[in-house]
Design a protein around this motif. Structure first.
Motif, PDB file in Angstrom:
ATOM      1  N   UNK A 157       0.907  -1.280   0.106  1.00  9.19           N
ATOM      2  CA  UNK A 157      -0.089  -0.064  -0.268  1.00  9.19           C
ATOM      3  C   UNK A 157       0.790   1.183   0.023  1.00  9.19           C
ATOM      4  N   UNK A 158       0.184   2.542   0.597  1.00  6.64           N
ATOM      5  CA  UNK A 158       0.844   3.631   0.221  1.00  6.64           C
ATOM      6  C   UNK A 158       1.676   4.049   1.322  1.00  6.64           C
ATOM      7  N   UNK A 159       1.667   3.380   2.545  1.00  5.47           N
ATOM      8  CA  UNK A 159       2.514   4.104   3.618  1.00  5.47           C
ATOM      9  C   UNK A 159       3.445   2.894   4.327  1.00  5.47           C
ATOM     10  N   UNK A 160       4.768   3.435   4.454  1.00  8.83           N
ATOM     11  CA  UNK A 160       5.758   2.818   5.296  1.00  8.83           C
ATOM     12  C   UNK A 160       5.911   3.694   6.668  1.00  8.83           C
ATOM     13  N   UNK A 161       6.639   3.103   7.381  1.00 12.89           N
ATOM     14  CA  UNK A 161       6.641   3.505   8.849  1.00 12.89           C
ATOM     15  C   UNK A 161       8.030   3.191   9.189  1.00 12.89           C
ATOM     16  N   UNK A 162       8.982   4.078   9.716  1.00 16.17           N
ATOM     17  CA  UNK A 162      10.358   3.831   9.748  1.00 16.17           C
ATOM     18  C   UNK A 162      10.865   4.530  11.255  1.00 16.17           C
ATOM     19  N   UNK A 163      11.937   3.910  11.903  1.00 17.31           N
ATOM     20  CA  UNK A 163      12.662   4.856  12.864  1.00 17.31           C
ATOM     21  C   UNK A 163      13.948   5.349  12.395  1.00 17.31           C
ATOM     22  N   UNK A 164      14.187   6.585  12.473  1.00 19.40           N
ATOM     23  CA  UNK A 164      14.983   7.433  11.794  1.00 19.40           C
ATOM     24  C   UNK A 164      15.706   8.415  12.864  1.00 19.40           C
ATOM     25  N   UNK A 165      17.106   8.510  12.559  1.00 20.16           N
ATOM     26  CA  UNK A 165      17.648   9.484  13.738  1.00 20.16           C
ATOM     27  C   UNK A 165      18.124  10.519  12.500  1.00 20.16           C
ATOM     28  N   UNK A 166      17.329  11.630  12.590  1.00 24.19           N
ATOM     29  CA  UNK A 166      17.707  12.666  11.679  1.00 24.19           C
ATOM     30  C   UNK A 166      18.078  13.826  12.350  1.00 24.19           C
ATOM     31  N   UNK A 167      18.829  14.773  11.878  1.00 23.34           N
ATOM     32  CA  UNK A 167      19.690  15.852  12.368  1.00 23.34           C
ATOM     33  C   UNK A 167      18.548  16.688  13.401  1.00 23.34           C
ATOM     34  N   UNK A 168      18.949  17.026  14.429  1.00 22.35           N
ATOM     35  CA  UNK A 168      18.265  17.754  15.346  1.00 22.35           C
ATOM     36  C   UNK A 168      17.444  17.076  16.280  1.00 22.35           C
ATOM     37  N   UNK A 218       5.079  -1.374  14.816  1.00 19.48           N
ATOM     38  CA  UNK A 218       4.167  -2.197  14.114  1.00 19.48           C
ATOM     39  C   UNK A 218       2.716  -1.632  13.865  1.00 19.48           C
ATOM     40  N   UNK A 219       2.244  -1.632  12.732  1.00 19.56           N
ATOM     41  CA  UNK A 219       1.074  -1.032  12.554  1.00 19.56           C
ATOM     42  C   UNK A 219      -0.070  -1.868  12.415  1.00 19.56           C
ATOM     43  N   UNK A 220      -1.204  -1.565  13.033  1.00 23.62           N
ATOM     44  CA  UNK A 220      -2.589  -2.414  12.925  1.00 23.62           C
ATOM     45  C   UNK A 220      -3.659  -1.351  12.553  1.00 23.62           C
ATOM     46  N   UNK A 221      -4.330  -1.345  11.571  1.00 25.39           N
ATOM     47  CA  UNK A 221      -5.296  -0.336  11.013  1.00 25.39           C
ATOM     48  C   UNK A 221      -4.687   1.075  11.223  1.00 25.39           C
ATOM     49  N   UNK A 265       0.866  -6.385  17.863  1.00 25.54           N
ATOM     50  CA  UNK A 265      -0.711  -6.488  18.178  1.00 25.54           C
ATOM     51  C   UNK A 265      -1.125  -7.585  17.881  1.00 25.54           C
ATOM     52  N   UNK A 266      -2.054  -8.322  18.466  1.00 23.42           N
ATOM     53  CA  UNK A 266      -2.927  -9.514  18.097  1.00 23.42           C
ATOM     54  C   UNK A 266      -4.499  -8.742  18.104  1.00 23.42           C
ATOM     55  N   UNK A 267      -4.829  -8.092  16.987  1.00 27.58           N
ATOM     56  CA  UNK A 267      -6.160  -7.539  17.212  1.00 27.58           C
ATOM     57  C   UNK A 267      -7.218  -8.235  17.292  1.00 27.58           C
ATOM     58  N   UNK A 268      -7.362  -9.403  16.694  1.00 30.19           N
ATOM     59  CA  UNK A 268      -8.547 -10.339  17.009  1.00 30.19           C
ATOM     60  C   UNK A 268      -8.713 -10.529  18.386  1.00 30.19           C
ATOM     61  N   UNK A 269      -7.716 -10.390  19.377  1.00 33.27           N
ATOM     62  CA  UNK A 269      -7.766 -10.811  20.509  1.00 33.27           C
ATOM     63  C   UNK A 269      -7.622  -9.462  21.616  1.00 33.27           C
ATOM     64  N   UNK A 270      -7.237  -8.454  21.080  1.00 35.46           N
ATOM     65  CA  UNK A 270      -7.114  -7.166  21.838  1.00 35.46           C
ATOM     66  C   UNK A 270      -5.875  -7.365  22.696  1.00 35.46           C
TER      67      UNK A 270
END
Length: 415
Positions: A157-168, A218-221, A265-270
């Motif tokens: 899909x459209x989105x990715x998620x990262x951990x980044x060490x950026x200046x500042x 980790x992303x869920x929904x 996350x185990x979304x079906x079991x909350x």
């Protein structure tokens, strides 16, 4: 038919080793993704990533290596559909200032490396087309100013998620990445723990010797479950990808030793399985655990149990790290279960757990690979001990696990 004798595991229960690969002579591995019959493996020492043909898991064959730019780490990567996303960051373990692991794990990375003049590395995310799985073709690059990216979550899909060490910033923070055009990725939003935005005048309020840094989310929904090492766990509302909002923040360090690494996350079991990584030898950073949280009320995550720890021998005194490192992350297309959880335990190998009863997790299988034949990790004084690092379980239930020195172990679960 050639039969390769497999290294004899040190211990196994309800698991058996069925294949092994030295990854084309580069047996140092960090993250592994198995996609369309090929394993993509990020390296800790060999700057780049390897491809291993695992269509026959009993007979894995090296299928290529893609070198990183000079001075650059490719420790983590993500594959989905026709795209492979590979992190680019400064190779920190090649820096003499990090020869003692303690420096890396007990203070902000920016504190150690500040004042570095020329940037002799690439920082960001490289995007490859893997429609031909063993011939990755680079099609896009997200360049960032700073140390670079540590880890990615991307499942299409459209989105990715990262951990980044950026200046500042003092250390790795959360970024959302817009891949509407994978050839031209863009940073869309960011979130950090208060105190991390040094350029914005924030100052850390956490204890000396603690490292507040996003390992990954980790992303869920529309929720990002993010692990901040000694900064604990946050649930973030990312409905608006350009403006993540805090739902809740929990930190159990102190009294526990920190190192929060993965929140699954185990979304079906909350439920949420949260793993704290052991980062120092001989449990010097304290006992590290895998926790089960009840997240029915996202604003109030409650810890309800911990996983049992390996106890068939004294692993603390075995040397190197004893304790959890990572979980199999239930990625779409891989093995997905909300009751059977797989984890790596470093010098105690790979473990399987049944959490049908979330208040009483049970270990249902284990395999501790043989010690590495040789050491790729050139930091002084590293013991020649297995350090099972990452684990990926494919849709057929075959387990793939990497090690910093010991190559790829391919394991069948018999539980």
């Amino acid at each position: 038919m050639t039969t390769h004798s497999l290294p004899t595991p040190e211990y196994s229960r309800n698991m058996r080793l069925i294949g092994h690969s030295d990854q084309g002579g580069k047996p140092d591995g960090v993250q592994v993704m198995v996609h369309r019959g090929y394993a993509y493996i990020g390296h800790m020492v060999s700057q780049g990533f390897s491809i291993v043909d695992v269509r026959d898991p009993k007979n894995p064959r090296p299928a290529g290596f893609v070198a990183a730019p000079p001075g650059t780490w490719n420790v983590h990567l993500q594959a989905h559909d026709d795209l492979l996303l590979v992190i680019n960051a400064r190779d920190l373990f090649a820096d003499v200032r990090f020869a003692d692991e303690k420096v890396y794990y007990t203070r902000s990375v920016s504190e150690t490396v500040q004042g570095t003049q020329q940037r002799g590395w690439s920082a960001g995310v490289r995007i490859f087309d893997i429609s031909l799985p063993d011939q990755p073709k680079e099609i896009g690059f997200l360049g960032l100013e700073g140390i670079g990216v540590h880890r990615i979550w991307y499942v299409g899909g459209r989105w990715a998620y990262v951990s980044a060490l950026i200046d500042g910033y003092s250390d790795y923070i959360f970024l959302t990445i817009d891949l509407a055009d994978p050839r031209n990725p863009q940073v869309a939003g960011r979130w950090w723990l208060p105190g991390m935005h040094t350029a914005g005048g924030e100052t850390p309020d956490w204890p000396e010797g603690k490292r507040y840094a996003l390992h990954h989310a980790i992303i869920s929904g529309d929720t990002a479950y993010a692990s901040w090492r000694d900064g604990g766990l946050t649930l973030l509302d990312i409905k608006d990808r350009s403006a993540p909002q805090l739902i809740s923040h929990r930190n159990w360090s102190p009294p526990f030793g920190g190192g929060t690494h993965t929140a699954l996350p185990l979304p079906d079991r909350e439920l949420l399985v949260v793993l704290d990584e052991a980062v120092l030898d001989n449990q010097e950073d304290g006992e590290k655990l895998i926790w089960v949280f009840d997240v029915r009320e996202p604003s109030n995550p409650v810890s309800i149990s911990t996983f049992p720890q390996p106890e068939e021998r004294d692993y603390v005194s075995k040397g190197a790290h004893f304790g959890p490192h990572n979980l199999h992350e239930n990625r779409p297309g891989s093995f997905v279960s909300s009751t059977l959880i797989f984890a790596t335990y470093q010098n105690a190998g790979v473990r399987a757990y049944d959490i049908s009863n979330p208040y009483q997790p049970k270990e249902t299988g284990a395999l501790v690979p043989a010690a590495p034949a040789s050491m790729m990790d050139k930091r002084p004084g590293r013991p020649q001990v297995i350090q099972s690092c990452d684990v990926f379980v494919d849709a057929q239930g075959i387990i793939y696990s990497t090690d910093y020195n010991g190559g790829l172990s391919i394991i069948e679960y018999l539980g």
